[in-house]
Structures are given as C-alpha cells and as structure tokens.
Design a protein around this motif. Sequence first.
Motif, PDB file in Angstrom:
ATOM      1  N   MET A 189      10.154   9.284 -14.501  1.00 54.68           N
ATOM      2  CA  MET A 189      10.572  10.191 -15.647  1.00 54.68           C
ATOM      3  C   MET A 189       9.452  11.039 -15.780  1.00 54.68           C
ATOM      4  SD  MET A 189      11.421   6.993 -18.358  1.00 54.68           S
ATOM      5  CE  MET A 189       9.962   5.735 -17.555  1.00 54.68           C
ATOM      6  N   MET A 190       9.898  12.281 -16.251  1.00 56.66           N
ATOM      7  CA  MET A 190       8.858  13.259 -16.557  1.00 56.66           C
ATOM      8  C   MET A 190       9.197  13.562 -18.032  1.00 56.66           C
ATOM      9  SD  MET A 190       6.622  15.330 -15.322  1.00 56.66           S
ATOM     10  CE  MET A 190       6.946  15.256 -13.536  1.00 56.66           C
ATOM     11  N   VAL A 191       8.011  13.477 -18.865  1.00 51.83           N
ATOM     12  CA  VAL A 191       7.978  13.253 -20.296  1.00 51.83           C
ATOM     13  C   VAL A 191       7.356  14.532 -20.952  1.00 51.83           C
ATOM     14  CG1 VAL A 191       7.383  12.179 -22.538  1.00 51.83           C
ATOM     15  CG2 VAL A 191       8.025  10.902 -20.387  1.00 51.83           C
ATOM     16  N   TYR A 192       7.962  15.334 -21.853  1.00 50.84           N
ATOM     17  CA  TYR A 192       7.312  16.716 -21.955  1.00 50.84           C
ATOM     18  C   TYR A 192       7.791  17.085 -23.389  1.00 50.84           C
ATOM     19  CZ  TYR A 192      11.245  18.829 -19.547  1.00 50.84           C
ATOM     20  OH  TYR A 192      12.421  19.027 -19.025  1.00 50.84           O
ATOM     21  N   ARG A 239      13.154  19.873 -11.341  1.00 50.72           N
ATOM     22  CA  ARG A 239      14.083  20.527 -11.510  1.00 50.72           C
ATOM     23  C   ARG A 239      14.101  21.527 -12.826  1.00 50.72           C
ATOM     24  NH1 ARG A 239      13.627  15.565 -10.722  1.00 50.72           N
ATOM     25  NH2 ARG A 239      12.658  15.037 -12.579  1.00 50.72           N
ATOM     26  N   SER A 240      13.158  21.429 -13.702  1.00 46.68           N
ATOM     27  CA  SER A 240      13.022  22.272 -14.888  1.00 46.68           C
ATOM     28  C   SER A 240      11.594  23.146 -14.630  1.00 46.68           C
ATOM     29  CB  SER A 240      12.987  21.459 -16.116  1.00 46.68           C
ATOM     30  OG  SER A 240      11.728  20.655 -15.991  1.00 46.68           O
ATOM     31  N   GLY A 241      10.714  22.661 -13.822  1.00 48.00           N
ATOM     32  CA  GLY A 241       9.395  23.261 -13.579  1.00 48.00           C
ATOM     33  C   GLY A 241       8.241  22.903 -14.411  1.00 48.00           C
ATOM     34  N   LYS A 242       8.758  22.164 -15.564  1.00 50.55           N
ATOM     35  CA  LYS A 242       7.929  21.888 -16.828  1.00 50.55           C
ATOM     36  C   LYS A 242       6.973  20.700 -16.513  1.00 50.55           C
ATOM     37  CE  LYS A 242      10.420  23.674 -20.355  1.00 50.55           C
ATOM     38  NZ  LYS A 242       9.855  24.471 -21.324  1.00 50.55           N
ATOM     39  N   ASP A 243       5.883  21.019 -16.875  1.00 49.04           N
ATOM     40  CA  ASP A 243       4.572  20.177 -16.666  1.00 49.04           C
ATOM     41  C   ASP A 243       4.758  19.068 -17.802  1.00 49.04           C
ATOM     42  OD1 ASP A 243       3.505  21.707 -14.649  1.00 49.04           O
ATOM     43  OD2 ASP A 243       2.380  22.813 -15.965  1.00 49.04           O
ATOM     44  N   GLY A 244       4.281  17.670 -17.440  1.00 47.69           N
ATOM     45  CA  GLY A 244       4.187  16.790 -18.481  1.00 47.69           C
ATOM     46  C   GLY A 244       3.572  15.627 -17.910  1.00 47.69           C
TER      47      GLY A 244
END
Length: 349
Positions: free
Chosen positions: A344-347, A300-305
């Motif tokens: 969950m994706m945590v960053y 969704r956000s493209g963020k790595d975490g």
Amino acid sequence: MDFGAISMTQPTITAFLRRPTCATLSIAPLLLAASGSAMAEFRPLDDSRLSDVTGQAGVTIELETKLAIDRLTWTDEGSINVNGIRLSGQNDTTLDNMKLTLDIAGDGEVLDYGFSEVARRADAGQLSTSNPDVADALANYKINGSYGRTFNSGDLVMHLGAIDYGDPTSLDDFLHAVDFELGVDSVETTGTGGSTTMFSDILLQGYVGPTDLVIRNGGTSTRTLSNGDVVSGSELQLETHFEITNGSLNWDASDLILIFNFAAVGIEGLQIHNRRGNDTAGHFGMAYAKANFSRGTSSRSGKDGLSVHDVEFRADIDMPVFKIGPDSIGNVQFTDFAITDTNMMVYGH
C-alpha cells in the motif's frame, strides 16, 4: 489527532545493561581507593588486547502497565472517533511480565528474534524436536552457535518477550506467558448529519507471542517492489505472533474489504489462532502478522508517501456465535486465512 483524555496507571519500568563489556572497568574506582598494593595487579591493555574487548551493552526494559484512552479522534470534513480504549491484562488486571530488549547491531551480529528462545531450549535438550514447530525453530533460529537472526551494522532491534516463561520444558508456559485484554467501547463517524456507530462493545482477550520491531539502517539506498513502487532501504519492520482466545464485537454498520456490508452483525466467542490446515509450521498455533514501513514513491501516480509493504497475515478464525440481528446463524470458521503479496502507498489528497 485529538487524543482527548488519556490516562495511564504508573508503570513499573526497570532498565539495566545486559552483557557488560568489562566488569573490571566498572569497579576500577573502588580498587584504586582500596590500597596501593592492589595496584600491582593492574596491567595496561595494549592494542591487541583491546581489540578483544567487544561492546555488547544492550538495554532491557521490564514493563507492567495499564492504558486507557477516553477518545481518539481523526478530523477531516467530518471525524472518526474511537471511544473508550483500554489495554490491560486479562480481566482488567495489570499488563505485566513483559521484557523488551533493545540492541544496536554490529555487522553480522545475531540477536534474539522470533522463537529464538525455543531454539535455545531445544538445543539444550529442554524441548523435543519431535514437535515439528520446535524443529522448525531450531532450524531457523540457530546460527553458528547463537540464536536469533543476523543483522547489519546500525540496525536497531527491539524484541518483546516475557520476563518469566515458567517451566523451561513447557511450551504452554512459553506461549501463555504474556496475556492481554483490549477493549473499545465504540468506533463512530460524525458529520453534519449526525453520527453513525460502525463497531461497538469490542473485547479481545488472548496472549502475545514473540514480537519484533526492527529499524533497518539502509542509509540512502532504495529498492523497487514487485509492483514498481520505489521504497527506502531504511525501513521499520514489524513481525508478531499472537492468539485471541475470546473475543466479541457488534458490527453495527461497516464494510468488509469495501465489498460486504455486515450491518447488524454480532460476534461472540471469537478465536484467532493457527492450529488447523496446512499453514501451521513454525507458528506454534499462533496467528502471525508482519509489515514493513518506509518512505516510498508510487509507480502509478508518482506520489510520495508512506509505503506499507510485504504485508502478511496468517491465521485460522473461529466465530462460534455469528448473529445477524438478534439470532445466531450458526458457527463460522476460516481455515488457512492468508493475506499475502500486499503493498500500500498512503498519502494525503
């Protein structure tokens, strides 16, 4: 994180090799020194014989300990403090009778996992398969004459069990072999306007069942979760069974699942288990939790975490004393409480 003052009593740790690969190799120097005539009994191993010698030298750690942490702090603009953390056996005794086995798996190797010990006893006739949990364990953990789970080459497998399970025909002895007590004085938030206590006087007593921590050797491979997140094939997998037999806490000011605020709630006699409803098979009356952890990229956000995925929790929860303010409103129970399909994706931000 500021761990503040951390104290730990001196643990007793005994480590030794299990399943030695070849006892002859370990005593060879003694035999060499004994006499020349003894040497006549030694024969060199050719390649075909060497291929039959397998290295299965895992490590076992026997552990007893008590842990105390004065304060655990996470600081951002403000801070969250967890004060007075204590981990021990029940009634502040030593946390003991724990055995941790560590193995690096070969390709297709079967290693101890979950209720494999129950399957081993059932197959030996020490436990009756008329018990549906025992039958489930035998069906799920007996693999080609071995007991546990099959792993891939390079997987690191850590299995926590007991040193002494007591009577091999007693399931109660097995399930209550390792007791624990966890206490926390308070959890509070602190900012420029002062501090707020969220929880206080937390006490949990119970038993630890089979617990497994696996680091899967997936190399550089990746996989895509059902929500589209891409995660590493090399991941840490946690799976545990446990039971809370007595717990209490004050819920001073906090939200549950970001929706319900349970300020001024007190809970006494808390029990967490899995003895009711339609979700008991294979859990031996214990609550169950699992989660996998790896590097990931959000779809969704493209963020790595840090991806926390395949999260699962199953339990029955009893709160015989549920107070709002000074008075109890009665007995509150949850049956077949289940958290599933959770990722969950945590960053940082």
